[in-house]
Design a protein around this motif. Structure first.
Motif, mmCIF file in Angstrom:
data_model
loop_
_atom_site.group_PDB
_atom_site.id
_atom_site.type_symbol
_atom_site.label_atom_id
_atom_site.label_comp_id
_atom_site.label_asym_id
_atom_site.label_seq_id
_atom_site.Cartn_x
_atom_site.Cartn_y
_atom_site.Cartn_z
ATOM 1 N N THR A 157 5.014 1.749 0.553
ATOM 2 C CA THR A 157 6.258 2.439 0.394
ATOM 3 C C THR A 157 6.716 3.828 -0.049
ATOM 4 O OG1 THR A 157 4.818 2.235 -1.963
ATOM 5 C CG2 THR A 157 6.321 0.607 -1.717
ATOM 6 N N GLU A 158 5.479 4.148 0.357
ATOM 7 C CA GLU A 158 5.451 5.688 0.925
ATOM 8 C C GLU A 158 4.324 6.374 1.501
ATOM 9 O OE1 GLU A 158 6.035 10.147 -1.359
ATOM 10 O OE2 GLU A 158 6.312 8.574 -2.601
ATOM 11 N N ALA A 159 4.283 6.909 2.487
ATOM 12 C CA ALA A 159 2.926 7.200 2.317
ATOM 13 C C ALA A 159 3.445 8.682 3.689
ATOM 14 C CB ALA A 159 3.040 5.726 4.111
ATOM 15 N N ASP A 160 2.515 9.261 4.339
ATOM 16 C CA ASP A 160 2.322 10.901 4.819
ATOM 17 C C ASP A 160 1.687 10.388 6.099
ATOM 18 O OD1 ASP A 160 3.586 12.622 2.828
ATOM 19 O OD2 ASP A 160 1.342 12.905 2.069
ATOM 20 N N ILE A 161 2.345 11.443 7.201
ATOM 21 C CA ILE A 161 1.633 11.084 8.353
ATOM 22 C C ILE A 161 -0.551 10.982 8.266
ATOM 23 C CG2 ILE A 161 1.360 12.112 10.945
ATOM 24 C CD1 ILE A 161 4.513 12.706 11.019
ATOM 25 N N GLY A 162 -1.005 10.463 9.097
ATOM 26 C CA GLY A 162 -2.334 10.646 9.584
ATOM 27 C C GLY A 162 -3.054 10.494 7.325
ATOM 28 N N SER A 163 -2.945 9.438 6.939
ATOM 29 C CA SER A 163 -2.598 8.922 5.845
ATOM 30 C C SER A 163 -3.801 7.496 6.032
ATOM 31 C CB SER A 163 -1.533 8.688 4.573
ATOM 32 O OG SER A 163 -0.599 8.082 4.956
ATOM 33 N N GLY A 164 -4.497 7.306 4.757
ATOM 34 C CA GLY A 164 -4.960 6.412 4.828
ATOM 35 C C GLY A 164 -3.726 4.984 5.144
ATOM 36 N N VAL A 180 1.157 -0.913 -0.605
ATOM 37 C CA VAL A 180 -0.144 0.003 -0.161
ATOM 38 C C VAL A 180 0.817 1.246 -0.013
ATOM 39 C CG1 VAL A 180 -2.043 -1.597 1.524
ATOM 40 C CG2 VAL A 180 -0.089 -0.203 2.496
ATOM 41 N N GLY A 181 0.079 2.314 -0.629
ATOM 42 C CA GLY A 181 0.851 3.583 -0.341
ATOM 43 C C GLY A 181 0.052 4.804 -0.669
ATOM 44 N N THR A 182 0.870 5.850 -0.924
ATOM 45 C CA THR A 182 0.425 7.375 -1.001
ATOM 46 C C THR A 182 -0.636 6.920 -2.905
ATOM 47 O OG1 THR A 182 0.680 9.591 -1.776
ATOM 48 C CG2 THR A 182 2.766 7.764 -1.764
ATOM 49 N N ARG A 183 -1.388 8.014 -2.790
ATOM 50 C CA ARG A 183 -2.152 8.016 -4.184
ATOM 51 C C ARG A 183 -0.960 8.895 -5.087
ATOM 52 N NH1 ARG A 183 -6.020 6.899 -0.480
ATOM 53 N NH2 ARG A 183 -7.473 5.832 -2.296
ATOM 54 N N ARG A 184 0.031 9.397 -4.865
ATOM 55 C CA ARG A 184 0.326 10.507 -5.717
ATOM 56 C C ARG A 184 2.022 9.990 -4.954
ATOM 57 N NH1 ARG A 184 -3.401 13.030 -3.234
ATOM 58 N NH2 ARG A 184 -2.030 13.618 -1.104
ATOM 59 N N ARG A 186 12.410 15.377 4.485
ATOM 60 C CA ARG A 186 11.420 15.796 3.854
ATOM 61 C C ARG A 186 10.467 14.531 3.637
ATOM 62 N NH1 ARG A 186 15.370 19.479 3.868
ATOM 63 N NH2 ARG A 186 15.495 20.719 5.358
ATOM 64 N N GLU A 187 10.878 13.251 3.304
ATOM 65 C CA GLU A 187 9.140 12.616 2.616
ATOM 66 C C GLU A 187 9.209 11.713 2.611
ATOM 67 O OE1 GLU A 187 12.024 13.365 -2.508
ATOM 68 O OE2 GLU A 187 12.567 11.123 -1.014
ATOM 69 N N SER A 188 8.086 10.865 2.761
ATOM 70 C CA SER A 188 7.666 10.518 3.877
ATOM 71 C C SER A 188 7.475 9.827 4.729
ATOM 72 C CB SER A 188 8.058 8.599 2.633
ATOM 73 O OG SER A 188 6.994 7.246 3.330
ATOM 74 N N ALA A 189 6.559 11.210 5.028
ATOM 75 C CA ALA A 189 7.520 10.926 6.189
ATOM 76 C C ALA A 189 6.328 10.194 7.286
ATOM 77 C CB ALA A 189 6.678 12.702 7.212
ATOM 78 N N ALA A 190 5.555 9.368 7.080
ATOM 79 C CA ALA A 190 5.162 8.564 8.456
ATOM 80 C C ALA A 190 6.302 7.313 8.475
ATOM 81 C CB ALA A 190 3.284 7.904 7.536
ATOM 82 N N THR A 191 6.549 6.941 6.912
ATOM 83 C CA THR A 191 7.357 5.768 6.898
ATOM 84 C C THR A 191 8.402 5.976 7.525
ATOM 85 O OG1 THR A 191 8.464 6.324 4.624
ATOM 86 C CG2 THR A 191 5.895 4.549 4.595
#
Length: 258
Positions: free
Chosen positions: A148-155, A39-43, A178-183
Motif C-alpha cells: 500500500t505504500e513503500a520507499d525504494i530500498g525498503s523491507g 505489506v507497507g511502510t511503518r510510517r 513524491r509519495e511512495s516512490a517504490a510503488t
C-alpha cells in the motif's frame, strides 16, 4: 501455551528455503481459506492509513484472510481492518514474544481469535535477518501481494522481490507524485497493477477465492507457484494442455495460474 507443526503448508514450497517447523498460536483453519498478503511502510501517510484499513476490512468481509507481519504502520492497520479472527500474523521472533511491544495487545488478540506463526524457537529475539525470513513467509502464504505504500530500498521492496520470484501478482495503491516512490516505480515498470476501485478489486479477489475452492488438484497445485520441473513431475499430462489453453503461464521458471 504454543504448538508446533512440521512443515506441511503447501504455499511455503515456493520459498527458497522452507522452514522445517512452524510454531503457532490460534486457528490453523485460517490457512485453508483464500489469503491475501498486505505489506507497507511503518510510517504510512493519512491516505495510506485510510485506504489500507478500508481495503483490509472489505477483503475480510468478502471471506478473505489478511496476512501481514504485525509490524508498526501498514501491517498493524491491515490486521486491525481485517479483524483478529480473519488475520494471520507472521512473527520475526519466538511465538512467546510479542514484537513489537507497541503492538502486543493486537498480537494477543490475533493469538486468541486468529493465528500467529513463526519458524523461530520460543525465546528467539528478532534480528535483522529474521525480518527477512518473516517477510518471505508473508508473501508465500498469500495468493497475491498488496503493497500500500513503500520507499525504494525498503523491507517492503524485499517482499516484492520474493513475490516476483514466486510469480505472485502484485497490487499497489495509486499515489501522488513524491509519495511512495517504490510503488510508483513498480507501476512504471509494469511489475504491479494499481487498485483504482476498492469494491471492484475486492469483488475480483473474492471471486478468485471462490474459484480456488473449486480447483482441480492440478490448478490447486499450480496456485502455489511451483517450479516448472515440479509440475512436470506431478502432472506431466496436464501441464502441456493447460499451457496451450492459456490456463497457466511460466514466469521466472515458475508456473502461475492466469
Amino acid at each position: 501455551m504454543h504448538n508446533s507443526v512440521p512443515f506441511t503448508i503447501p504455499e511455503l514450497s515456493s520459498m527458497k528455503r522452507t522452514p522445517e517447523k512452524l510454531y503457532y498460536r490460534g486457528n490453523l483453519g485460517l490457512l485453508n481459506r483464500p489469503k491475501i498478503s498486505i505489506v507497507g511502510t511503518r510510517r504510512p501517510n493519512p491516505y495510506t492509513r485510510a485506504i489500507t484499513l478500508e481495503l483490509s476490512k472489505k477483503l475480510s468481509l468478502s471471506g478473505m484472510v489478511v496476512i501481514s507481519g504485525a509490524a508498526a504502520g501498514v501491517d498493524a492497520i491491515a490486521h486491525q481492518g481485517a479483524g483478529a479472527e480473519n488475520t494471520i500474523a507472521i512473527l520475526p521472533c519466538g511465538i512467546d514474544l510479542r514484537y513489537p511491544a507497541a503492538n502486543s495487545e493486537l498480537i494477543e488478540a490475533i493469538e486468541s481469535h486468529g493465528l500467529t506463526m513463526t519458524p523461530f524457537e520460543p525465546g528467539f529475539a528478532a534480528r535483522e535477518w529474521s525480518f527477512v525470513v518473516r517477510n518471505e513467509i508473508v508473501v508465500a502464504l498469500g495468493d497475491v501481494l498488496i503493497v500500500t505504500e513503500a520507499d525504494i530500498g525498503s523491507g517492503s521492496m524485499r517482499s516484492v522481490e520474493y513475490a516476483l520470484a514466486m510469480g505472485k501478482q502484485i497490487y499497489v495503491l495509486p499515489h501522488r507524485l513524491r509519495e511512495s516512490a517504490a510503488t510508483r516505480q513498480l507501476l512504471r515498470e509494469g511489475k504491479a497493477e494499481a487498485i483504482d476501485d476498492i469494491d471492484i478489486f475486492v469483488a475480483l479477489m473474492s471471486q478468485r477465492g471462490r474459484n480456488s475452492i473449486d480447483d482441480t488438484p492440478f490448478v490447486s497445485f499450480c496456485r502455489n507457484a511451483p517450479t516448472y520441473e515440479e509440475v512436470m513431475v506431478k502432472f506431466p499430462n496436464e501441464i502441456f494442455e493447460a499451457e496451450l489453453s492459456g490456463l497457466i503461464e511460466v514466469r521466472n521458471g515458475r508456473v502461475v495460474v492466469v
